[in-house]
Enzyme design. Structure first.
Site, short mmCIF file in Angstrom:
data_model
loop_
_atom_site.label_atom_id
_atom_site.label_comp_id
_atom_site.label_asym_id
_atom_site.label_seq_id
_atom_site.Cartn_x
_atom_site.Cartn_y
_atom_site.Cartn_z
N GLU A 291 41.13 30.47 42.18
CA GLU A 291 41.02 30.15 40.88
C GLU A 291 42.18 29.87 40.28
O GLU A 291 42.33 30.72 40.00
CB GLU A 291 40.82 31.92 40.78
CG GLU A 291 41.89 32.65 41.63
CD GLU A 291 41.82 33.56 42.65
OE1 GLU A 291 41.05 32.44 43.24
OE2 GLU A 291 42.08 34.29 42.92
N HIS A 315 32.75 33.35 38.95
CA HIS A 315 33.29 34.27 40.09
C HIS A 315 34.59 33.52 39.68
O HIS A 315 35.44 34.20 39.55
CB HIS A 315 33.72 33.95 41.78
CG HIS A 315 33.83 34.38 42.44
ND1 HIS A 315 33.79 35.63 42.82
CD2 HIS A 315 34.85 34.34 43.10
CE1 HIS A 315 34.33 36.15 43.56
NE2 HIS A 315 35.30 35.94 43.54
N GLU A 316 35.00 32.17 39.51
CA GLU A 316 36.11 31.36 39.54
C GLU A 316 37.23 31.91 38.34
O GLU A 316 38.36 32.74 38.20
CB GLU A 316 36.09 30.32 40.26
CG GLU A 316 36.52 30.44 41.63
CD GLU A 316 36.60 30.92 42.57
OE1 GLU A 316 37.80 32.16 42.39
OE2 GLU A 316 35.97 31.18 43.37
N HIS A 319 38.62 35.13 37.38
CA HIS A 319 39.53 35.70 38.10
C HIS A 319 40.39 35.64 37.66
O HIS A 319 41.87 35.97 37.31
CB HIS A 319 39.70 34.69 39.01
CG HIS A 319 39.23 35.54 40.37
ND1 HIS A 319 39.97 36.28 41.02
CD2 HIS A 319 38.70 34.91 41.71
CE1 HIS A 319 39.72 37.00 42.54
NE2 HIS A 319 39.15 35.94 42.36
N GLU A 338 39.38 41.09 44.44
CA GLU A 338 38.09 40.30 44.30
C GLU A 338 36.78 41.06 44.32
O GLU A 338 35.66 40.80 43.42
CB GLU A 338 38.02 40.02 45.86
CG GLU A 338 39.09 38.92 46.51
CD GLU A 338 38.72 37.33 45.57
OE1 GLU A 338 37.55 37.16 44.78
OE2 GLU A 338 39.82 36.54 45.97
N ASP A 395 45.07 36.89 55.58
CA ASP A 395 44.43 35.99 56.20
C ASP A 395 43.36 36.36 56.93
O ASP A 395 42.03 36.54 57.24
CB ASP A 395 44.76 34.18 56.50
CG ASP A 395 43.59 33.06 56.13
OD1 ASP A 395 43.12 33.18 55.05
OD2 ASP A 395 42.44 32.73 57.21
N TYR A 403 35.64 42.08 48.98
CA TYR A 403 34.66 41.92 47.70
C TYR A 403 33.30 42.69 47.29
O TYR A 403 32.84 42.83 46.46
CB TYR A 403 33.95 40.23 48.07
CG TYR A 403 35.09 38.91 48.00
CD1 TYR A 403 35.52 38.10 47.40
CD2 TYR A 403 36.02 39.40 49.19
CE1 TYR A 403 35.71 37.30 47.65
CE2 TYR A 403 36.69 38.44 49.37
CZ TYR A 403 36.11 37.06 48.21
OH TYR A 403 37.05 36.09 47.92
N1 BES Z 1 40.49 33.62 45.76
C1 BES Z 1 39.60 33.46 45.90
C2 BES Z 1 39.38 32.44 47.82
C3 BES Z 1 41.20 32.91 48.29
C4 BES Z 1 41.23 34.25 49.35
C5 BES Z 1 41.48 31.89 49.30
C6 BES Z 1 41.27 34.65 49.77
C7 BES Z 1 42.38 32.49 49.54
C8 BES Z 1 42.46 33.75 50.31
C9 BES Z 1 39.00 32.87 45.74
O1 BES Z 1 38.53 33.17 44.80
C10 BES Z 1 37.05 33.17 46.37
O2 BES Z 1 36.54 34.19 46.79
N2 BES Z 1 36.83 32.14 46.65
C11 BES Z 1 35.07 33.09 47.51
C12 BES Z 1 33.96 32.31 46.43
C13 BES Z 1 32.89 33.39 46.06
C14 BES Z 1 31.66 33.10 44.67
C15 BES Z 1 32.62 34.72 46.83
C16 BES Z 1 34.92 31.46 48.22
O3 BES Z 1 35.62 30.75 48.90
O4 BES Z 1 34.23 31.63 49.79
ZN ZN Z 2 37.64 35.54 44.35
#
Ligand code: BES
Ligand code: ZN
Length: 620
Positions: A291, A315-316, A319, A338, A395, A403
């Site tokens: 995002e 989703h993005e 955010h 999330e 991570d 989520y």
């Molecule tokens: N902000 C996240 C990606 C993220 C989270 C990167 C934690 C590094 C650490 C992003 O918004 C996200 O949640 N992406 C998901 C997609 C979503 C539709 C659930 C993904 O990348 O799968």
């Molecule tokens: Zn996200």
């Protein structure tokens, strides 16, 4: 010194002893280091770090970024030094208000990198750091032309969340610290640069690009992409960037972006970031989407050719309220980013595609949650919404709990207070916390004050402590209507009992029905069953990444070798962790370690450093 070890609680020791040798002994120490965010070593919360001026150049031959980061600061608490996070950076020199100063790069701390300590004085208003990144910087992926879509030019992109911004900019790298920025970025002449900022829409001849981000953002939202990139407008405030040969397809897929922004605005208030653009990255991008403000980064695996996977963009986009506008204070409060975003994303999807569609997303999410809780164990503290990531890389705590359990908790509140009241509450929440940080406890207090308001019956129904500080899925978890999926289940059962797949009533199905169909198949199917399904529905050839990925996992389990060539093709291109991790895991778990190892050896270098980190633990 020794005494300090007795009086300092263990978790403070992470900052090293020098931090506590106090104001009197060494000039490079300060008690302001007692930051509440355990994933930053910066003392920015005791200073005012307001703005970053970045002047960098991108070197594809060396795989480095080098330049100067100038931090504008105020020092109302008379601190003796400022501390920034760095990871793998080489620091050439530092100036404080224009004068060279002696800095110190502290000992590395596990997961956090090395604190950069710079002496300052009362009237200090800037520090300038001349630095260079390491070729292994964790936030950066350097692609050869071969690894891009068009295969003509190299490409670079960053992924800063959660704590990797420090590997390409010396920064106060905690989500609780916000700053504005301006940047000058020099790239090879034939390439264009984009950032999470106001962006160019065309290449220029000089290879020098200027950026400004005038709204304060945390470091994890700093982003840069450099490549052969072109732009196409969707409407007057939304558009798509991609490699030239991908651009038209991407713009077709995302044609509803403008409507998406409007529908988000009618739910929870105006979009405050000016333009909303999406950059479709080469296939090695390790996540689905990121995002980055003004410019969402997204995987090309959402370009299915039928617009069926664009809820990732919802989703993005969401955010930009939950996360970018109102930000989790620490990574322990990650569900505030999330969980809220998944809830919001599904409300956008419902507004755009109807309730029965959103219900499918809710149900698939619920299934993910059940699977995750099973995998982690239903007493595991990592299944709490409020996390404790002390001593870990955030991570490592990344899973579906924040989520799906987070979103479901909000859905539960919505059901209990009614949508009208809940929407008014959320809108007020975003407005009153705009450009601020919030933690779990402050949110719960706000919820009590504004919504629960002493209603003890409501409190009893919600069981807030069980959701936030307890494990697993609480007993009052709501479940979506399964109208469309019960039809799918019935067809699946027919198949399991021997009906020819071609005779199943699948004509009206969308991607999400297919996903439900495949996910709930017994595992493993027989090779004959796989082959029948493939003949009827051509899953091996599917251009829908979500369907193909699920199918390949089933193929591994069933040892259905006719799908293996396409699977290898998929693994050689796609770097999205969510897709490749289950494939390698399934190979390792079903006696196909040699296959996993040989494929991983071949394609490891195509994957992002963060994906490599994850997969190194799986394939060995
Ligand atoms: N902000 C996240 C990606 C993220 C989270 C990167 C934690 C590094 C650490 C992003 O918004 C996200 O949640 N992406 C998901 C997609 C979503 C539709 C659930 C993904 O990348 O799968
Ligand atoms: Zn996200």
């Amino acid at each position: 010194m020794k005494l300090l070890f007795f009086c300092v609680p263990a978790f403070f020791l992470i900052y090293g002893c020098t931090s506590f040798s106090s104001k009197h002994s060494t000039p490079l120490s300060d008690s302001s280091i007692f930051s509440r965010d355990i994933h930053t070593q910066s003392n920015a919360d005791s200073l005012q770090i307001e703005h970053l001026d970045l002047d960098i150049s991108v070197n594809f031959a060396e795989h480095t970024i080098a330049g100067v980061a100038i931090w504008k600061i105020k020092n109302p608490n008379h601190l003796k030094f400022v501390r920034l996070d760095t990871d793998g950076l080489t620091i050439d020199s530092v100036r404080s208000n224009g004068k060279p100063v002696l800095f110190s790069l502290e000992k590395p701390v596990a997961h956090l990198g090395r604190a950069l300590t710079i002496p300052i004085h009362d009237g200090n208003n800037e520090v300038a750091i001349t630095y260079k990144t390491s070729p292994n910087a964790r936030a950066l992926q350097w692609l050869t032309p071969q690894q891009t879509h068009d295969k003509k030019f190299p490409f670079l992109y960053t992924q800063s969340e959660s704590i990797y911004a420090r590997s390409w900019v010396p920064a106060p790298d905690g989500p609780g610290i916000r700053f504005t920025y301006a940047a000058r970025v020099k790239v090879p002449n034939e390439l264009m640069a984009l950032m999470s900022a106001e962006n160019p829409q065309q290449k220029n001849d000089s290879g020098i690009y200027h950026f400004t981000m005038n709204m304060p953002i945390p470091a994890y939202l700093m982003a840069l992409a450099v490549g052969d990139i072109a732009f196409k407008a969707i409407d007057n405030r939304t558009g798509v960037y991609a490699e030239p040969q991908m651009l038209d397809k991407a713009a077709w897929e995302l044609v509803d972006m403008g409507k998406m922004v409007s529908s988000a605005e009618s739910l929870y208030g105006s979009y405050r970031w000016g333009r909303y653009d999406v950059l479709i990255l080469p296939p090695g991008f390790p996540i689905g989407g990121m995002e980055n403000p003004k410019l969402t980064f997204a995987t090309p695996t959402i370009i299915a050719g039928d617009r069926s996977l664009v809820n990732l963009i919802a989703h993005e986009l969401a955010h930009n309220w939950s996360g970018n506008l109102v930000t989790n204070e620490t990574w322990n409060d990650f569900w505030l980013n999330e969980g809220f975003t998944v809830y919001f994303e599904r409300r956008i999807s419902e507004a755009m595609n109807g309730k029965s569609y959103a219900d499918m997303l809710w149900e698939l999410g619920y299934q993910d949650l059940v699977t995750e809780v099973k995998a982690l164990g239903d007493t595991n503290k990592d299944t709490h919404l409020k996390l404790n990531l002390a001593g870990r890389d955030p991570d490592d705590g990344l899973n579906d709990i924040a989520y799906e359990k987070g979103a479901l908790f909000l859905r539960l509140i919505e059901i209990n207070v009614g949508r009208k009241r809940f929407d008014a509450f959320l809108r007020q929440y975003f407005d009153s916390h705009a450009f601020k940080t919030i933690n779990t406890e402050a949110f719960l207090q706000y919820l009590n004050e504004k919504l629960i308001q002493g209603d003890s019956e409501l409190s009893k129904k919600l069981q807030i402590p069980a959701w936030v500080y307890g494990p697993g899925i609480p007993s009052n978890a709501p479940r979506a209507d399964r109208e469309r999926f019960s039809i799918v289940d019935a067809e699946r059962l027919k198949f399991e009992k021997g009906t020819d797949p071609a005779a199943l009533a699948t004509a009206q199905w969308t991607t999400h029905e297919w996903l439900h169909f495949l996910r709930n198949m017994p595992k493993p199917l027989t090779v004959a069953q796989m082959s029948n399904l493939d003949q009827a529905f051509h899953f091996t050839q599917s251009h829908n990444s979500e369907i193909a990925d699920l199918w390949f996992v089933m193929a591994i389990a069933a040892n259905y070798t006719p799908a293996f060539k396409e699977m290898e093709q998929f693994l050689s291109q796609v770097g999205r962790r969510k897709f490749i991790e289950p494939l390698y895991t399934e190979m390792m778990n079903t006696g196909k370690e040699p296959l996993a190892k040989s494929l991983y050896q071949k394609y490891r270098s195509n994957y992002h450093p963060l994906a490599q980190m994850t997969l190194d633990k799986i394939v060995h």
